[in-house]
Design a protein around this motif. Sequence first.
Motif, PDB file in Angstrom:
ATOM      1  N   ASP A 121       0.787  -1.224   0.000  1.00 30.22           N
ATOM      2  CA  ASP A 121       0.000   0.000   0.000  1.00 30.22           C
ATOM      3  C   ASP A 121       0.823   1.281   0.000  1.00 30.22           C
ATOM      4  O   ASP A 121       0.273   2.359  -0.095  1.00 30.22           O
ATOM      5  CB  ASP A 121      -0.918   0.027   1.226  1.00 30.22           C
ATOM      6  CG  ASP A 121      -2.025  -1.000   1.139  1.00 30.22           C
ATOM      7  OD1 ASP A 121      -2.430  -1.346   0.024  1.00 30.22           O
ATOM      8  OD2 ASP A 121      -2.480  -1.457   2.207  1.00 30.22           O
ATOM      9  N   GLY A 122       2.132   1.182   0.143  1.00 33.65           N
ATOM     10  CA  GLY A 122       2.959   2.371   0.328  1.00 33.65           C
ATOM     11  C   GLY A 122       3.358   3.086  -0.943  1.00 33.65           C
ATOM     12  O   GLY A 122       2.921   2.766  -2.043  1.00 33.65           O
ATOM     13  N   HIS A 123       4.236   4.059  -0.752  1.00 29.32           N
ATOM     14  CA  HIS A 123       4.720   4.877  -1.862  1.00 29.32           C
ATOM     15  C   HIS A 123       5.737   4.115  -2.714  1.00 29.32           C
ATOM     16  O   HIS A 123       6.436   3.232  -2.223  1.00 29.32           O
ATOM     17  CB  HIS A 123       5.352   6.164  -1.329  1.00 29.32           C
ATOM     18  CG  HIS A 123       4.342   7.144  -0.834  1.00 29.32           C
ATOM     19  ND1 HIS A 123       3.663   7.991  -1.669  1.00 29.32           N
ATOM     20  CD2 HIS A 123       3.880   7.398   0.411  1.00 29.32           C
ATOM     21  CE1 HIS A 123       2.830   8.741  -0.971  1.00 29.32           C
ATOM     22  NE2 HIS A 123       2.940   8.391   0.308  1.00 29.32           N
ATOM     23  N   THR A 124       5.799   4.484  -3.974  1.00 26.84           N
ATOM     24  CA  THR A 124       6.739   3.858  -4.905  1.00 26.84           C
ATOM     25  C   THR A 124       7.818   4.835  -5.354  1.00 26.84           C
ATOM     26  O   THR A 124       8.560   4.557  -6.288  1.00 26.84           O
ATOM     27  CB  THR A 124       5.985   3.320  -6.144  1.00 26.84           C
ATOM     28  OG1 THR A 124       5.295   4.391  -6.770  1.00 26.84           O
ATOM     29  CG2 THR A 124       5.018   2.222  -5.737  1.00 26.84           C
ATOM     30  N   ALA A 125       7.894   5.955  -4.687  1.00 26.94           N
ATOM     31  CA  ALA A 125       8.941   6.955  -4.930  1.00 26.94           C
ATOM     32  C   ALA A 125       9.131   7.729  -3.620  1.00 26.94           C
ATOM     33  O   ALA A 125       8.404   7.516  -2.646  1.00 26.94           O
ATOM     34  CB  ALA A 125       8.541   7.887  -6.072  1.00 26.94           C
ATOM     35  N   GLU A 126      10.095   8.633  -3.610  1.00 25.07           N
ATOM     36  CA  GLU A 126      10.432   9.374  -2.400  1.00 25.07           C
ATOM     37  C   GLU A 126       9.210  10.007  -1.743  1.00 25.07           C
ATOM     38  O   GLU A 126       8.374  10.595  -2.413  1.00 25.07           O
ATOM     39  CB  GLU A 126      11.429  10.484  -2.744  1.00 25.07           C
ATOM     40  CG  GLU A 126      12.724   9.975  -3.304  1.00 25.07           C
ATOM     41  CD  GLU A 126      13.598  11.095  -3.864  1.00 25.07           C
ATOM     42  OE1 GLU A 126      13.243  12.285  -3.721  1.00 25.07           O
ATOM     43  OE2 GLU A 126      14.638  10.769  -4.442  1.00 25.07           O
ATOM     44  N   VAL A 127       9.124   9.877  -0.413  1.00 30.63           N
ATOM     45  CA  VAL A 127       8.088  10.558   0.361  1.00 30.63           C
ATOM     46  C   VAL A 127       8.621  11.956   0.663  1.00 30.63           C
ATOM     47  O   VAL A 127       9.682  12.103   1.259  1.00 30.63           O
ATOM     48  CB  VAL A 127       7.767   9.803   1.674  1.00 30.63           C
ATOM     49  CG1 VAL A 127       6.718  10.543   2.472  1.00 30.63           C
ATOM     50  CG2 VAL A 127       7.323   8.380   1.376  1.00 30.63           C
ATOM     51  N   LEU A 128       7.873  12.979   0.243  1.00 29.65           N
ATOM     52  CA  LEU A 128       8.349  14.353   0.373  1.00 29.65           C
ATOM     53  C   LEU A 128       7.532  15.215   1.318  1.00 29.65           C
ATOM     54  O   LEU A 128       7.959  16.307   1.688  1.00 29.65           O
ATOM     55  CB  LEU A 128       8.376  15.022  -1.013  1.00 29.65           C
ATOM     56  CG  LEU A 128       9.267  14.355  -2.048  1.00 29.65           C
ATOM     57  CD1 LEU A 128       9.086  15.031  -3.401  1.00 29.65           C
ATOM     58  CD2 LEU A 128      10.720  14.395  -1.611  1.00 29.65           C
ATOM     59  N   ALA A 129       6.334  14.755   1.699  1.00 28.28           N
ATOM     60  CA  ALA A 129       5.476  15.577   2.546  1.00 28.28           C
ATOM     61  C   ALA A 129       4.641  14.701   3.471  1.00 28.28           C
ATOM     62  O   ALA A 129       4.162  13.646   3.063  1.00 28.28           O
ATOM     63  CB  ALA A 129       4.554  16.434   1.674  1.00 28.28           C
ATOM     64  N   LEU A 130       4.484  15.163   4.717  1.00 27.13           N
ATOM     65  CA  LEU A 130       3.659  14.488   5.711  1.00 27.13           C
ATOM     66  C   LEU A 130       2.839  15.523   6.457  1.00 27.13           C
ATOM     67  O   LEU A 130       3.302  16.645   6.684  1.00 27.13           O
ATOM     68  CB  LEU A 130       4.528  13.741   6.733  1.00 27.13           C
ATOM     69  CG  LEU A 130       5.371  12.575   6.238  1.00 27.13           C
ATOM     70  CD1 LEU A 130       6.299  12.104   7.358  1.00 27.13           C
ATOM     71  CD2 LEU A 130       4.489  11.442   5.761  1.00 27.13           C
ATOM     72  N   ALA A 131       1.625  15.152   6.853  1.00 29.04           N
ATOM     73  CA  ALA A 131       0.784  16.017   7.692  1.00 29.04           C
ATOM     74  C   ALA A 131      -0.077  15.134   8.583  1.00 29.04           C
ATOM     75  O   ALA A 131      -0.595  14.111   8.135  1.00 29.04           O
ATOM     76  CB  ALA A 131      -0.097  16.916   6.829  1.00 29.04           C
TER      77      ALA A 131
END
Length: 123
Positions: free
Chosen positions: A66-76
């Motif tokens: 279920d996760g990202h397939t590229a860099e995670v750049l933002a969280l809130a």
Amino acid sequence: CSDITVSACPRAHRFAITCLALSSAEDFCYTGSKDCTIVRWDTETGKRVSSFPGKRLKPGEEAEFDGHTAEVLALALTSDGRYLASGGRDKLIRIWDCRSNKLIDSFQGHRDIVSSLAFRKGS
């Protein structure tokens, strides 16, 4: 917040941390990374509590997670700490339930990377 140091946290990401979201109670935080993963930390102990999967895909490879397939750049984080939004280079916004560590929904359609996210105060 002056007694919280990210450098004191043990290494949990394979690549550099790109973003951080701190709960309003300052009892936990999330870090996103260039390795496509998100890690939840206990800010008092500095220990990793849980993580959301992610990995770069090879051309033609389908995601089986279920996760990202590229860099995670933002969280809130929502004010109550119940939901986490994440976005990144894969042009997706994902909404996670912080209690169950499960993906709730994904939003696609962005033309470029998602580099910033925020929840309205009190949400």
